[in-house]
Design a protein around this motif. Structure first.
Motif, PDB file in Angstrom:
ATOM      1  N   GLY A   1       0.819  -1.194   0.000  1.00 27.85           N
ATOM      2  CA  GLY A   1       0.000   0.000   0.000  1.00 27.85           C
ATOM      3  C   GLY A   1       0.852   1.242   0.000  1.00 27.85           C
ATOM      4  N   ALA A   2       0.184   2.389  -0.115  1.00 35.61           N
ATOM      5  CA  ALA A   2       0.890   3.649  -0.198  1.00 35.61           C
ATOM      6  C   ALA A   2       1.527   4.034   1.118  1.00 35.61           C
ATOM      7  N   GLY A   3       0.903   3.652   2.221  1.00 36.35           N
ATOM      8  CA  GLY A   3       1.430   4.010   3.522  1.00 36.35           C
ATOM      9  C   GLY A   3       1.195   2.871   4.495  1.00 36.35           C
ATOM     10  N   VAL A   4       1.592   3.091   5.755  1.00 34.92           N
ATOM     11  CA  VAL A   4       1.350   2.106   6.793  1.00 34.92           C
ATOM     12  C   VAL A   4      -0.111   2.224   7.237  1.00 34.92           C
ATOM     13  N   SER A   5      -0.803   1.113   7.238  1.00 33.39           N
ATOM     14  CA  SER A   5      -2.218   1.112   7.586  1.00 33.39           C
ATOM     15  C   SER A   5      -2.434   0.353   8.886  1.00 33.39           C
ATOM     16  N   GLN A   6      -3.173   0.946   9.813  1.00 31.97           N
ATOM     17  CA  GLN A   6      -3.459   0.296  11.079  1.00 31.97           C
ATOM     18  C   GLN A   6      -4.970   0.221  11.288  1.00 31.97           C
ATOM     19  N   THR A   7      -5.401  -0.947  11.711  1.00 33.34           N
ATOM     20  CA  THR A   7      -6.817  -1.136  12.015  1.00 33.34           C
ATOM     21  C   THR A   7      -6.982  -1.894  13.319  1.00 33.34           C
ATOM     22  N   PRO A   8      -8.064  -1.597  14.073  1.00 27.91           N
ATOM     23  CA  PRO A   8      -8.988  -0.491  13.831  1.00 27.91           C
ATOM     24  C   PRO A   8      -8.362   0.847  14.196  1.00 27.91           C
ATOM     25  N   SER A   9      -9.005   1.918  13.856  1.00 25.54           N
ATOM     26  CA  SER A   9      -8.518   3.232  14.237  1.00 25.54           C
ATOM     27  C   SER A   9      -8.728   3.476  15.727  1.00 25.54           C
ATOM     28  N   ASN A  10      -9.851   2.996  16.220  1.00 31.88           N
ATOM     29  CA  ASN A  10     -10.179   3.108  17.630  1.00 31.88           C
ATOM     30  C   ASN A  10     -10.766   1.788  18.110  1.00 31.88           C
ATOM     31  N   LYS A  11     -10.453   1.432  19.335  1.00 28.57           N
ATOM     32  CA  LYS A  11     -10.975   0.184  19.896  1.00 28.57           C
ATOM     33  C   LYS A  11     -11.278   0.416  21.373  1.00 28.57           C
ATOM     34  N   VAL A  12     -12.520   0.117  21.757  1.00 32.38           N
ATOM     35  CA  VAL A  12     -12.910   0.175  23.160  1.00 32.38           C
ATOM     36  C   VAL A  12     -13.191  -1.250  23.601  1.00 32.38           C
ATOM     37  N   SER A  27       4.404  -1.852   1.353  1.00 29.81           N
ATOM     38  CA  SER A  27       4.775  -3.033   0.586  1.00 29.81           C
ATOM     39  C   SER A  27       6.293  -3.100   0.377  1.00 29.81           C
ATOM     40  N   GLY A  28       6.874  -4.251   0.693  1.00 29.38           N
ATOM     41  CA  GLY A  28       8.305  -4.441   0.507  1.00 29.38           C
ATOM     42  C   GLY A  28       9.155  -4.075   1.698  1.00 29.38           C
ATOM     43  N   HIS A  29       8.570  -3.427   2.697  1.00 24.92           N
ATOM     44  CA  HIS A  29       9.335  -3.077   3.897  1.00 24.92           C
ATOM     45  C   HIS A  29       9.519  -4.318   4.760  1.00 24.92           C
ATOM     46  N   GLY A  72       5.831 -12.122   7.166  1.00 20.47           N
ATOM     47  CA  GLY A  72       6.784 -11.042   6.927  1.00 20.47           C
ATOM     48  C   GLY A  72       6.177  -9.775   6.388  1.00 20.47           C
ATOM     49  N   SER A  73       4.858  -9.680   6.461  1.00 20.69           N
ATOM     50  CA  SER A  73       4.193  -8.461   6.002  1.00 20.69           C
ATOM     51  C   SER A  73       3.316  -7.927   7.126  1.00 20.69           C
ATOM     52  N   VAL A  74       2.048  -8.304   7.138  1.00 18.97           N
ATOM     53  CA  VAL A  74       1.112  -7.837   8.169  1.00 18.97           C
ATOM     54  C   VAL A  74       1.551  -8.338   9.542  1.00 18.97           C
ATOM     55  N   SER A  75       1.390  -7.462  10.537  1.00 17.25           N
ATOM     56  CA  SER A  75       1.697  -7.839  11.915  1.00 17.25           C
ATOM     57  C   SER A  75       0.469  -7.609  12.779  1.00 17.25           C
ATOM     58  N   THR A  76       0.345  -8.450  13.797  1.00 18.84           N
ATOM     59  CA  THR A  76      -0.744  -8.313  14.755  1.00 18.84           C
ATOM     60  C   THR A  76      -0.160  -8.222  16.152  1.00 18.84           C
ATOM     61  N   LEU A  77      -0.576  -7.203  16.880  1.00 15.96           N
ATOM     62  CA  LEU A  77      -0.217  -7.059  18.286  1.00 15.96           C
ATOM     63  C   LEU A  77      -1.387  -7.578  19.107  1.00 15.96           C
ATOM     64  N   LYS A  78      -1.088  -8.497  20.009  1.00 13.84           N
ATOM     65  CA  LYS A  78      -2.140  -9.162  20.770  1.00 13.84           C
ATOM     66  C   LYS A  78      -1.966  -8.833  22.248  1.00 13.84           C
ATOM     67  N   ILE A  79      -3.052  -8.445  22.873  1.00 16.50           N
ATOM     68  CA  ILE A  79      -3.012  -8.125  24.301  1.00 16.50           C
ATOM     69  C   ILE A  79      -4.069  -8.977  25.005  1.00 16.50           C
ATOM     70  N   GLN A  80      -3.602  -9.776  25.954  1.00 16.14           N
ATOM     71  CA  GLN A  80      -4.511 -10.636  26.721  1.00 16.14           C
ATOM     72  C   GLN A  80      -4.889  -9.952  28.032  1.00 16.14           C
ATOM     73  N   SER A  96      12.481   0.097   5.108  1.00 19.75           N
ATOM     74  CA  SER A  96      12.840  -0.810   4.020  1.00 19.75           C
ATOM     75  C   SER A  96      13.892  -1.831   4.425  1.00 19.75           C
ATOM     76  N   GLY A  97      14.482  -1.688   5.599  1.00 19.02           N
ATOM     77  CA  GLY A  97      15.421  -2.695   6.054  1.00 19.02           C
ATOM     78  C   GLY A  97      16.098  -2.302   7.334  1.00 19.02           C
ATOM     79  N   PRO A  98      16.862  -3.227   7.924  1.00 20.49           N
ATOM     80  CA  PRO A  98      17.588  -2.888   9.147  1.00 20.49           C
ATOM     81  C   PRO A  98      18.647  -1.837   8.866  1.00 20.49           C
ATOM     82  N   GLY A  99      18.812  -0.936   9.785  1.00 24.79           N
ATOM     83  CA  GLY A  99      19.804   0.113   9.608  1.00 24.79           C
ATOM     84  C   GLY A  99      19.337   1.275   8.781  1.00 24.79           C
ATOM     85  N   VAL A 100      18.189   1.139   8.114  1.00 28.82           N
ATOM     86  CA  VAL A 100      17.635   2.264   7.362  1.00 28.82           C
ATOM     87  C   VAL A 100      17.050   3.252   8.359  1.00 28.82           C
TER      88      VAL A 100
END
Lengths: 114, 116
Positions: A1-12, A27-29, A72-80, A96-100
């Protein structure tokens, strides 16, 4: 995608519940970071992925927090067992890579635990 | 551990005037990167300017420039000809160049108000 996308925007969520926050990097990062920003504070590092593996998870506050990046693309942060103190904005960034030096940030997920 | 201090919680500037935001940091490393990020209400952190510690010349990006004083561990941001769109939170950040050290350490931020 064009930028970093995070969902949801808000969560209660209610105290004690489980939540998942998603980050779709540019994409590619190959490098991906999670930060937590509490009210009135600067972002604090949680975890860094290089590819599929967590290269540095030293910022995770306790074992209720876990993150994955299986392909190696989408990541999920999980909180129990969420606690009111987990309320914050959770920011994701990719580069785009380590050290960048330039990391691109998403707009974050505002998590509110009631 | 590296620490970054921003001692000005809030600053204001008249439109078209110049303002300087302060940042100090603590490190035992000789080489590192320093950054200023802008965070508007949209929450997205936007890179404003970057400085490599080994470079003596201060970085400049259009209306934004830095005053990097390595010995004093000071890294201030100067915004010239301030515009209404400059109003935001500004965060100073530090990053090590050591292998494997990829994360940023942020200060607590300065809220900049631009007065029309």
């Amino acid at each position: 995608g064009a930028g970093v996308s995070q969902t949801p925007s808000n969560k209660v969520t209610e105290k004690g519940k489980y939540v998942e926050l998603r980050c779709d990097p540019i994409s590619g990062h190959t490098a991906l970071y999670w930060y937590r920003q509490s009210l009135g504070q600067g972002p604090e590092f949680l975890i860094y992925f290089q590819g599929t593996g967590a290269a540095d998870d030293s910022g995770l506050p306790n074992d209720r927090f876990f993150a994955v990046r299986p392909e190696g693309s989408v990541s999920t942060l999980k909180i129990q067992r969420t606690e009111r103190g987990d309320s914050a904005v959770y920011l994701c960034a990719s580069s785009s890579g380590p050290g960048v030096t330039e990391a691109f940030f998403g707009q974050g997920t505002r998590l509110t635990v009631v | 551990a590296q620490t970054v201090t921003q001692s000005q919680p809030e600053m204001s500037v008249q439109e078209a005037e110049t303002v300087t935001l302060s940042c100090t940091y603590d490190t035992s490393e000789s080489d590192y990167y320093l950054f200023w990020y802008k965070q508007p209400p949209s929450r997205q952190m936007i890179l404003v300017i970057r400085q490599e510690a080994y470079k003596q010349q201060n970085a400049t990006e259009n209306r934004f420039s830095v005053n990097f004083q390595k010995a004093a561990k000071s890294f201030s941001l100067k915004i010239s000809d301030s515009q209404l769109g400059d109003a935001a939170m500004y965060f100073c950040a530090y990053r090590s160049v050591q292998t494997g050290a990829n994360n940023l350490f942020f200060g607590t931020g300065t809220r900049l108000t631009v007065i029309p």
